[in-house]
Write an enzyme that holds these catalytic residues in place. Sequence first.
Site, PDB file in Angstrom:
ATOM      1  N   ARG A   1       0.819  -1.206   0.000  1.00  0.00           N
ATOM      2  CA  ARG A   1       0.000   0.000   0.000  1.00  0.00           C
ATOM      3  C   ARG A   1       0.861   1.267   0.000  1.00  0.00           C
ATOM      4  O   ARG A   1       0.594   2.223  -0.726  1.00  0.00           O
ATOM      5  CB  ARG A   1      -0.909  -0.012   1.232  1.00  0.00           C
ATOM      6  CG  ARG A   1      -1.781   1.223   1.376  1.00  0.00           C
ATOM      7  CD  ARG A   1      -2.500   1.245   2.711  1.00  0.00           C
ATOM      8  NE  ARG A   1      -1.528   1.266   3.813  1.00  0.00           N
ATOM      9  CZ  ARG A   1      -1.251   0.237   4.597  1.00  0.00           C
ATOM     10  NH1 ARG A   1      -1.864  -0.909   4.408  1.00  0.00           N
ATOM     11  NH2 ARG A   1      -0.348   0.333   5.564  1.00  0.00           N
TER      12      ARG A   1
ATOM     13  N   GLU B   1      13.367   0.294  -1.414  1.00  0.00           N
ATOM     14  CA  GLU B   1      14.273   1.421  -1.187  1.00  0.00           C
ATOM     15  C   GLU B   1      15.420   1.441  -2.195  1.00  0.00           C
ATOM     16  O   GLU B   1      15.702   2.453  -2.832  1.00  0.00           O
ATOM     17  CB  GLU B   1      14.831   1.375   0.238  1.00  0.00           C
ATOM     18  CG  GLU B   1      13.785   1.557   1.331  1.00  0.00           C
ATOM     19  CD  GLU B   1      13.139   0.261   1.755  1.00  0.00           C
ATOM     20  OE1 GLU B   1      12.463   0.244   2.797  1.00  0.00           O
ATOM     21  OE2 GLU B   1      13.329  -0.752   1.051  1.00  0.00           O
TER      22      GLU B   1
END
Length: 386
Positions: free
Chosen positions: A205, A331
Site C-alpha cells: 500500500r 528502497e
Amino acid sequence: MASIRRTLSPSNERHYQNGNQYSVQSPSHKLIINGKSSPLLYSRKNYISRKKLFYRCLIFFVLGFVLGMAPFGGFDDARSHDFSFEIKAPVVNVNEEMKAVVIPRVDNVVVNSVKLPGLEDEVKGKFDYVPRKLLIVVTPTYNRALQAYYLNRLSGALKLVKSPLLWIVVEMNVASAETADILRKTGVMYRHLVCSKNMTDIKDRGVHQRNVALEHIAHHRLDGIVYFADDDNIYSLELFESIRSINRFGTWPVAMLAQSKSKAILEGPVCNGSQVIGWHTNEKSKQLRRFHVDMSGFAFNSTILWDPKKWHRPTSDPIRQLDNVKEGFQETTFIEQIVEDESQMEAVPPGCSRVLNWHLHLEARGLIYPRGWLLQKNLDAVFFST
C-alpha cells in the site's frame, strides 16, 4: 403801457449776469430752476453711470479670468503642464551643496567610529535573510487504532520545524473525515491526497501512496527536498534542519527494532566526513541489495523528478517506486533511479555519527478503530473496595 410777453424757444440763448452762456439742449435741462434740480434729472444720470460701471466691471472680470487661466509660455506649454496640487520637494544636488560648505581643519584630533552595543548584530539579523529550501514531507497513512496518535505526534514535530514546509498526506481510496479533521488542527501547511488503486491488486500500500505524492510533486514542479516520513516513526528536529543542506541525495543511519523486538539494528551508511563509503546492514541481505537504506533514511532534491536535464539523467522516464519487487527492496530500486553510486550521495550529518530518527515497529494489533474517534458508549466505572 402795454407789455409784450415772448415765449422762449429751445433754440434761443440766455445770457446771465456773469457772462456765461448756457444752451438748453434737452427737456431735462429745463428742470433747473433757480439753482435747484429736479429728481428726474438725478435718476437718469444714476442709471447711465450704473450702466457704464456694470460694463466696465464685466470687461475687467472677463479680462482677469482670461489672464488667470492662460499659462505663461504659450499654448503648447499649457498642454504639457500637469495641473496637480502635488507638492514636490526641490531637487538638491548634494555635491554642489557640499562645495559651499567650509569645514575648518582641526589637527591632532582622531574621531573613532561609534558603535552601539548589540544594535549592529540585531539589525544584521533582521535584514541578512537567506531563503531556506522547501521541505516536502510525504506521509502515507491509513485508518487504524493508533492513527490519530501517530499523526498528532508527527504533526507536533513538523510544527516546530522552520518554514517553509509542506506536508503531503496520502490516504487510500478516500480521504477520511477523521484524517482531514486532524490535519486542519495541526497548524502545518499540508495537502491531503488520495490513492485510488484497487485494493485487490495492491501488494504494498505505501508504495502506491508515495507514487501518488511523487506524481503530485512532478506535476506541480515543486522545488524542495523530498523526504518520506512514515507516521509511526520517531524524528528529531535536527534531522529536518539537516536535510535542508542536501544538494542532490542525502542519507543517514536509522535505528530499528528487529522483527523479534529483542535487539536494535542500525541500518544506513558508513561515512567518512561527508562521503559515504559503506553500509550498516544485517547478514541476510548484504549480498543482495545495492543500497542498504531504510525508507525514512534518505532524502533527495525534488527537481530530479521533473528536470532530468539539470541532473544529466540518461533517461526522462518518471522516477517511481516499484511494487513488483521483493519485500525490502523498494528502497534500493528507487534510489538506483536517482544516483549511480555512493559518490553522488551526501552524509547527513557529516560523519553519520548521530542517529536522528527511529523505526520501532510498535504497531498495535487487535485494537478496534473508533469511527470518528468517538466512543459510542460510556466507559464502565470500576470501584475498588478497601
